[in-house]
Design a protein around this motif. Sequence first.
Motif, PDB file in Angstrom:
ATOM      1  N   ARG A   1      29.401  39.795  90.001  1.00  0.00           N
ATOM      2  CA  ARG A   1      29.631  41.214  90.279  1.00  0.00           C
ATOM      3  C   ARG A   1      31.076  41.456  90.645  1.00  0.00           C
ATOM      4  NH1 ARG A   1      25.509  44.616  91.043  1.00  0.00           N
ATOM      5  NH2 ARG A   1      23.466  43.699  90.745  1.00  0.00           N
TER       6      ARG A   1
ATOM      7  N   LEU B   1      33.865  42.853  92.787  1.00  0.00           N
ATOM      8  CA  LEU B   1      34.012  43.286  94.177  1.00  0.00           C
ATOM      9  C   LEU B   1      34.899  44.534  94.173  1.00  0.00           C
ATOM     10  CD1 LEU B   1      34.648  40.940  97.160  1.00  0.00           C
ATOM     11  CD2 LEU B   1      35.788  43.132  97.008  1.00  0.00           C
TER      12      LEU B   1
ATOM     13  N   VAL C   1      32.507  38.134  92.129  1.00  0.00           N
ATOM     14  CA  VAL C   1      31.761  37.290  93.064  1.00  0.00           C
ATOM     15  C   VAL C   1      30.304  37.254  92.617  1.00  0.00           C
ATOM     16  CG1 VAL C   1      30.947  37.077  95.446  1.00  0.00           C
ATOM     17  CG2 VAL C   1      33.276  37.865  94.993  1.00  0.00           C
TER      18      VAL C   1
ATOM     19  N   ASP D   1      28.730  47.526  87.333  1.00  0.00           N
ATOM     20  CA  ASP D   1      28.273  46.360  86.596  1.00  0.00           C
ATOM     21  C   ASP D   1      26.823  46.098  86.985  1.00  0.00           C
ATOM     22  OD1 ASP D   1      29.471  43.975  88.911  1.00  0.00           O
ATOM     23  OD2 ASP D   1      29.959  46.089  88.910  1.00  0.00           O
TER      24      ASP D   1
ATOM     25  N   GLU E   1      19.216  24.806 110.520  1.00  0.00           N
ATOM     26  CA  GLU E   1      20.279  25.162 109.593  1.00  0.00           C
ATOM     27  C   GLU E   1      21.591  25.165 110.367  1.00  0.00           C
ATOM     28  OE1 GLU E   1      19.372  27.658 106.193  1.00  0.00           O
ATOM     29  OE2 GLU E   1      18.037  28.736 107.527  1.00  0.00           O
TER      30      GLU E   1
ATOM     31  N   MET F   1      22.257  28.345 105.717  1.00  0.00           N
ATOM     32  CA  MET F   1      21.716  29.614 106.192  1.00  0.00           C
ATOM     33  C   MET F   1      22.162  30.730 105.255  1.00  0.00           C
ATOM     34  SD  MET F   1      22.213  31.199 109.906  1.00  0.00           S
ATOM     35  CE  MET F   1      21.894  29.541 110.450  1.00  0.00           C
ATOM     36  N   ARG F   2      21.261  31.594 104.908  1.00  0.00           N
ATOM     37  CA  ARG F   2      21.575  32.709 104.020  1.00  0.00           C
ATOM     38  C   ARG F   2      21.318  34.012 104.740  1.00  0.00           C
ATOM     39  NH1 ARG F   2      24.522  30.323 102.206  1.00  0.00           N
ATOM     40  NH2 ARG F   2      24.419  28.807 100.546  1.00  0.00           N
ATOM     41  N   ASP F   3      22.240  34.931 104.659  1.00  0.00           N
ATOM     42  CA  ASP F   3      21.964  36.248 105.205  1.00  0.00           C
ATOM     43  C   ASP F   3      21.039  36.986 104.238  1.00  0.00           C
ATOM     44  OD1 ASP F   3      24.806  37.838 103.891  1.00  0.00           O
ATOM     45  OD2 ASP F   3      24.471  35.691 103.930  1.00  0.00           O
ATOM     46  N   THR F   4      20.232  37.884 104.783  1.00  0.00           N
ATOM     47  CA  THR F   4      19.159  38.459 103.982  1.00  0.00           C
ATOM     48  C   THR F   4      19.052  39.948 104.224  1.00  0.00           C
ATOM     49  OG1 THR F   4      17.805  37.700 105.802  1.00  0.00           O
ATOM     50  CG2 THR F   4      17.688  36.432 103.782  1.00  0.00           C
ATOM     51  N   ASP F   5      18.546  40.649 103.246  1.00  0.00           N
ATOM     52  CA  ASP F   5      18.265  42.069 103.395  1.00  0.00           C
ATOM     53  C   ASP F   5      16.808  42.245 103.749  1.00  0.00           C
ATOM     54  OD1 ASP F   5      20.757  42.848 102.641  1.00  0.00           O
ATOM     55  OD2 ASP F   5      20.246  42.979 100.523  1.00  0.00           O
ATOM     56  N   GLY F   6      16.520  43.002 104.769  1.00  0.00           N
ATOM     57  CA  GLY F   6      15.135  43.224 105.152  1.00  0.00           C
ATOM     58  C   GLY F   6      14.480  44.335 104.362  1.00  0.00           C
ATOM     59  N   LEU F   7      15.275  45.245 103.833  1.00  0.00           N
ATOM     60  CA  LEU F   7      14.688  46.463 103.310  1.00  0.00           C
ATOM     61  C   LEU F   7      14.914  46.643 101.818  1.00  0.00           C
ATOM     62  CD1 LEU F   7      15.736  48.837 106.152  1.00  0.00           C
ATOM     63  CD2 LEU F   7      13.510  47.843 105.703  1.00  0.00           C
ATOM     64  N   ARG F   8      13.931  47.236 101.183  1.00  0.00           N
ATOM     65  CA  ARG F   8      14.118  47.673  99.810  1.00  0.00           C
ATOM     66  C   ARG F   8      13.988  49.189  99.801  1.00  0.00           C
ATOM     67  NH1 ARG F   8       9.767  45.387  96.305  1.00  0.00           N
ATOM     68  NH2 ARG F   8       8.886  47.017  97.600  1.00  0.00           N
TER      69      ARG F   8
ATOM     70  N   LEU G   1       8.628  44.965 103.679  1.00  0.00           N
ATOM     71  CA  LEU G   1       8.997  46.380 103.709  1.00  0.00           C
ATOM     72  C   LEU G   1       8.500  47.034 105.003  1.00  0.00           C
ATOM     73  CD1 LEU G   1      10.166  48.791 102.053  1.00  0.00           C
ATOM     74  CD2 LEU G   1       7.867  49.092 101.111  1.00  0.00           C
TER      75      LEU G   1
ATOM     76  N   GLY H   1      11.809  51.101  98.270  1.00  0.00           N
ATOM     77  CA  GLY H   1      10.468  51.663  98.326  1.00  0.00           C
ATOM     78  C   GLY H   1       9.463  50.635  97.870  1.00  0.00           C
ATOM     79  N   PRO H   2       8.192  50.976  97.837  1.00  0.00           N
ATOM     80  CA  PRO H   2       7.179  50.003  97.448  1.00  0.00           C
ATOM     81  C   PRO H   2       7.237  49.760  95.937  1.00  0.00           C
ATOM     82  CG  PRO H   2       6.189  52.155  97.693  1.00  0.00           C
ATOM     83  CD  PRO H   2       7.640  52.317  98.055  1.00  0.00           C
ATOM     84  N   ALA H   3       6.716  48.633  95.524  1.00  0.00           N
ATOM     85  CA  ALA H   3       6.624  48.355  94.104  1.00  0.00           C
ATOM     86  C   ALA H   3       5.613  49.323  93.496  1.00  0.00           C
ATOM     87  CB  ALA H   3       6.173  46.916  93.901  1.00  0.00           C
TER      88      ALA H   3
END
Lengths: 404, 404
Positions: A242, A244, A239, B3, B202, A1-8, B24, A10-12
């Motif tokens: 990057r 930390l 990590v 970085d 998972e 299982m991977r935690d995920t970001d829902g938001l960016r 988004l 802005g739009p591409a």
Amino acid sequence: MRDTDGLRAGPASQQGMRRSNLALVLGVIARAPRSRAEVAAETGLTRAAVSSLAEELIAAGLLVEEGPAAPSGKVGRPGTALGLNPEGPGGLGAEIGVEHLGACVVDLRGEVRSWRRQEIRNRDRRPAAVMADLAELLRRATAEARLRPAGLALAVPGLVGDGGGVLQRAANLGWRDVSLAAELRLALRATGAEALAELPVEADNEANLGGLAELWLGGGPDHFLHVSAEAGVGGAIVVGGRLLRGARGYAGELGHVPVHPDGPACACGARGCLEQYAGEAAVLRAAGLEGIRGDWVAMLAERAEAGDEEVRAALAGAGEALGTAAAGAVNLLDPAEVVLGGGYAQLAPWLLPAMRAELAARVTVRPWSGERLRVSRLGRRGPLLGAAVGVVRAIVADPGRLEG
Amino acid sequence: MRDTDGLRAGPASQQGMRRSNLALVLGVIARAPRSRAEVAAETGLTRAAVSSLAEELIAAGLLVEEGPAAPSGKVGRPGTALGLNPEGPGGLGAEIGVEHLGACVVDLRGEVRSWRRQEIRNRDRRPAAVMADLAELLRRATAEARLRPAGLALAVPGLVGDGGGVLQRAANLGWRDVSLAAELRLALRATGAEALAELPVEADNEANLGGLAELWLGGGPDHFLHVSAEAGVGGAIVVGGRLLRGARGYAGELGHVPVHPDGPACACGARGCLEQYAGEAAVLRAAGLEGIRGDWVAMLAERAEAGDEEVRAALAGAGEALGTAAAGAVNLLDPAEVVLGGGYAQLAPWLLPAMRAELAARVTVRPWSGERLRVSRLGRRGPLLGAAVGVVRAIVADPGRLEG
């Protein structure tokens, strides 16, 4: 299982796409010179797009034609290989140590073009006086390198605020709340280096920059704990490629991890911190050399090499404490490697056996093998290299920033 | 200085842009219901693009029209607000504890739609027998929730390999190399829950899922150390909204950080690990309750509440050790908070004073204030909530995955 970001953010957008594709092309070529066709194949961009992006990067002085690409085995004339421009914008690194100053210029490929180090006792000197000496060193290093730096990065033995310009505290220098960028610019102007005074200046803790240098130049994995001896005990946690930095930029304080909770009082107010076993003062005390001045690392290495039993025992004791603290960090962080850097790299032959034994005894729930404790080949050159190389890596990562 | 990564996976593409714009739009609405116009304003997408993306998300059952949006103060008719569909795909969570099983269904908004917990001693039971009981619990929880789950996530008290399907080792269950997904699917089929057996499965360590639950539902910052009592001592490190998993997925082993390097022997082979001071067996031993069975957390809380001095002293000792280990972790990681979760949350009144004192004494180089040590309001519900909520968060983060 991977935690995920829902938001960016802005739009591409078209502009954002071009900027990120410039970085994509430059990044691929930074790994090794390639023809336009190879870049297209590797990135998935069309050849027309690659040609247009490459023209822009050549015009900006970042890429050069390097002559025919290596034959690919395919039919047809090999294309011209594109490479990073060694005469393009460079990175200027600066270092303020407790007992030295440093200046260094690297080119866009990360090659060192000039390197200057000056032994000088900076402890308790006024910032303005130290900056005057540093400005002169930077002026000379830049003149020698014959390269136009695109930025200046400064390594300091203390805590730098999130903005990057203010040194909050450097206990070993006796400094507090110093506006590093402003002071350095003043000194550069006073020494006639107007062009350098116009550069963007960033500052960071020497242990952080040593860790980043190890990441970029050390040739190891991108997940490690870097342990260094500078004025105190420095730690840097990398990590997934990057650094930390922590919630407020204070991460990596391995020197104040408790080793023996009831141990000797530390200057920080706590008891039994790692620094009380493996820091400069503690090791010199254990070796019966308290109060001796000069390059303590070189001196200890020389005596240990010559068979001095007291020095060897002191270093073994430091190694044991380093191993205990590192074992706790390994259990917490699961790094691929623990890297012994800075001054410790030079002392490694006498630190390693006890350190390895502690790690082997205390990292047992998960497999740990001895070779995952490694000595950095950068050693004490790390922080200054990290400063200079960071400047050129930032250009390669986002060439669009130069247009700003 | 920051970085930077120079490389991305590939060029920006139209298809990739649409998929990321779906995420988004859904992500913005997941934070709070909004009209199409508000989504357009917030994302920078055109209103036509938002409408088209919203239609796709409605068709997929992820969004619903919620009625008129709140008046915006602007001239004109307010748009219809779009919200996450509470009858859309849900998340099915499962938990195997040493002394219990759990099953839970949450809807797309993260609301708990069914919650089942069964006290049962799983230690040294065969995986197939445990899975049979768990499958029955999952079947009932899903029937009660009346929601179609889009995935199943399982919390286990042990180490799960990177693939997420195989339990490498769970010392407190006596399990080793168990194919969790395969075993659970077999059991689900045997109990007649064919649809559940088809779900993607998972699995993750309970301490990781407890930390993620705290991140998603705890209401605190996105940078913290989560310390929990489960079978052992669990740790989870969250950095910038992401769980730090380590190079091989083993990060967070706070229980084997050395507290007193020469302390009592630990089952792991080392000496003086935190678990020897704050783990279940150690605290029961210190309280004179060695070998007692049942819910140790509830029992200790009850006795401490009633004024049992031996239990209170045992918990204060555990708190001191937790504080020493946490202080080392804070010096290394600089989290915004240390959160006491799992069973420790219930024992917090008797753990906190000593823990706070240790942190105050040992985190001194950087400012540390007592309120940065906080008790989780999720407590022992964390791992199961984290499992179920993780499933729906993955959908919101990338709704395109459902189309696969």
